[in-house]
Write an enzyme that holds these catalytic residues in place. Structure first.
Site, mmCIF file in Angstrom:
data_model
loop_
_atom_site.group_PDB
_atom_site.id
_atom_site.type_symbol
_atom_site.label_atom_id
_atom_site.label_comp_id
_atom_site.label_asym_id
_atom_site.label_seq_id
_atom_site.Cartn_x
_atom_site.Cartn_y
_atom_site.Cartn_z
ATOM 1 N N HIS A 1 32.114 -30.080 104.918
ATOM 2 C CA HIS A 1 31.469 -29.327 103.842
ATOM 3 C C HIS A 1 30.325 -30.114 103.209
ATOM 4 O O HIS A 1 30.215 -31.334 103.360
ATOM 5 C CB HIS A 1 32.494 -28.987 102.767
ATOM 6 C CG HIS A 1 33.129 -30.211 102.148
ATOM 7 N ND1 HIS A 1 32.487 -31.025 101.251
ATOM 8 C CD2 HIS A 1 34.354 -30.749 102.332
ATOM 9 C CE1 HIS A 1 33.273 -32.018 100.889
ATOM 10 N NE2 HIS A 1 34.411 -31.883 101.528
ATOM 11 N N GLU B 1 41.697 -30.969 102.563
ATOM 12 C CA GLU B 1 41.644 -32.429 102.540
ATOM 13 C C GLU B 1 43.022 -32.996 102.190
ATOM 14 O O GLU B 1 43.898 -32.291 101.676
ATOM 15 C CB GLU B 1 40.589 -32.882 101.514
ATOM 16 C CG GLU B 1 40.466 -34.379 101.303
ATOM 17 C CD GLU B 1 40.061 -35.148 102.553
ATOM 18 O OE1 GLU B 1 40.924 -35.276 103.454
ATOM 19 O OE2 GLU B 1 38.903 -35.615 102.628
#
Length: 400
Positions: free
Chosen positions: A197, A279
């Site tokens: 990202h 994550e």
């Protein structure tokens, strides 16, 4: 003052309420001796006009503070009828509201202090009818009463222990059965385009951002990176003869979904969300700078980065171990590649390293030095027999 019995077991019962939500709010909490059931401390206070959830978190904080004053090394079981607070503090649910994040961080700091002193904290949801004592105290708070009672049966720490606190919190060991990652069974053929990202405000500040309290959106640089990486992915797929079956999968975190939306738009497809691509959960490290972590947890951070020792059996305090991360990322990869063809996965740094570790047959810790810049693409190919290869890592668009 008599010395505390180290390792004693305490129960915190906490609650909070708001008449109007938001409205007139108050909290209540008590601490019991787990063996005898004796009430050792009671707390209640008004909060003014606040929400029900803020009141419940305030009750939790009051209960943890009381437990800490009674015995900082105790094994504490927190019991609340708020499933929201219990699941969020246990790390299973995300916290999106800013007020609740602030209070949750305060509660986590109290948990850290208990664990630093050798104690522990566990989380138990109970039905409302089993939380009547804390509920009564929270109603006292809503009625404007302030209560702060400590029983004579609640000795504090010995004088020579009162101000003692280890400088760093030990890393929590994972049970042995968690250490072995499940075998990765892929069929192929498939190509996985791993997109990291774009940047967030925490990126430039060198702050960790896992799947915990902080869930930042892209900043201006991140939005630019997302547009550029979307164009890069489209070019790469065109160069390889993009099949119509190309899919886009993102983690559930805002930064990945926003980057994934740009990629999906460039490819003319819809993005799917799979939270297993989130994550790593960094626990108490979430939102802190590397310098802050190194100062408070030097050994834990060294183990986290140690390329010579795979720290799969340890986790960041209050967070997720490398073994747990590997298990869910491998499961997500298997789901993403159930069908042959190309799949674009928009995720974060450590999930990308987990996939690379599987492809290269290396511990994740050995790959910490591998670059995966915001807005970059890493390619992994899966052969028909399931073998993995890595054509390239960390490719970015010109100007990124």
């Amino acid at each position: 003052m008599p010395a505390s019995t180290r390792g004693r077991r305490l129960v915190v019962e906490a609650d909070g309420g708001s008449r109007g939500n938001p409205g007139v709010a108050g909290y209540g909490a008590l601490v019991r001796d787990a063996e005898s059931g004796t009430v050792l401390a009671e707390r209640a206070a008004p909060l003014g006009k606040r929400s029900n959830n803020v009141a419940e978190y305030s009750g939790l904080i009051a209960g943890l503070e009381s437990a800490l004053s009674i015995d900082p090394s105790a094994s504490v079981e927190v019991r609340m009828d708020s499933k929201l607070v219990i699941e969020q503090m246990a790390g299973r649910w995300k916290i999106k509201h800013e007020d609740m994040r602030t209070l949750a961080l305060e509660a986590r700091e109290l948990v850290r202090r208990i664990q630093s002193a050798g104690g522990s904290v566990s989380w138990t949801w109970i039905p409302r009818e089993r939380n009547k004592a804390a509920d009564k105290l929270s109603n006292d708070g809503m009625d404007g009463l302030t209560i702060d009672r400590l029983s004579a049966a609640s000795p504090g720490p010995a004088d020579d222990e009162a101000d003692m606190e280890p400088a760093s919190e030990p890393v929590v060991a994972v049970h042995e059965q968690e250490l072995a990652s499940p075998p990765l069974q892929l069929t192929g053929p498939a190509r996985v385009w791993l997109v990291r990202h774009g940047a967030t405000p925490l990126t430039a500040q060198n702050r960790l951002s896992g799947r915990g309290l902080a869930d930042p959106s892209l900043d201006d640089a991140g939005h630019l990176q997302s547009r550029r990486v979307a164009g890069l992915v489209a070019e790469l797929l065109q160069d390889t003869g993009m099949p119509k079956s190309t899919r886009v999968v993102t983690s559930s975190l805002a930064r990945s979904r926003e980057t994934g939306a740009a990629v999906a738009e460039a490819l003319g497809v819809d993005a799917q969300v799979d939270e297993d691509w989130d994550e790593q959960g960094f626990g108490y490290w979430d939102g802190l700078t590397v310098a802050q972590i190194q100062a408070r947890w030097p050994q834990a951070w060294a183990d986290h980065l140690n390329a010579e020792v795979d720290p799969a059996g340890q986790r960041p305090p209050g967070g997720e171990s490398a073994a747990e991360l590997t298990t869910r990322i491998r499961a997500a990869l298997a789901r993403a590649t159930q069908r042959s063809g190309d799949v674009v996965v928009v995720t974060s740094r450590r999930p990308i390293l987990v996939v690379l570790a599987a492809a290269l047959d290396l511990p994740v810790a050995r790959l910490e030095a591998v670059g995966t810049d915001p807005g970059s693409v890493t390619a992994v190919e899966i052969a028909a027999g399931g073998a993995l290869s890595v054509p390239f890592v960390n490719r970015t668009a010109p100007g990124s």
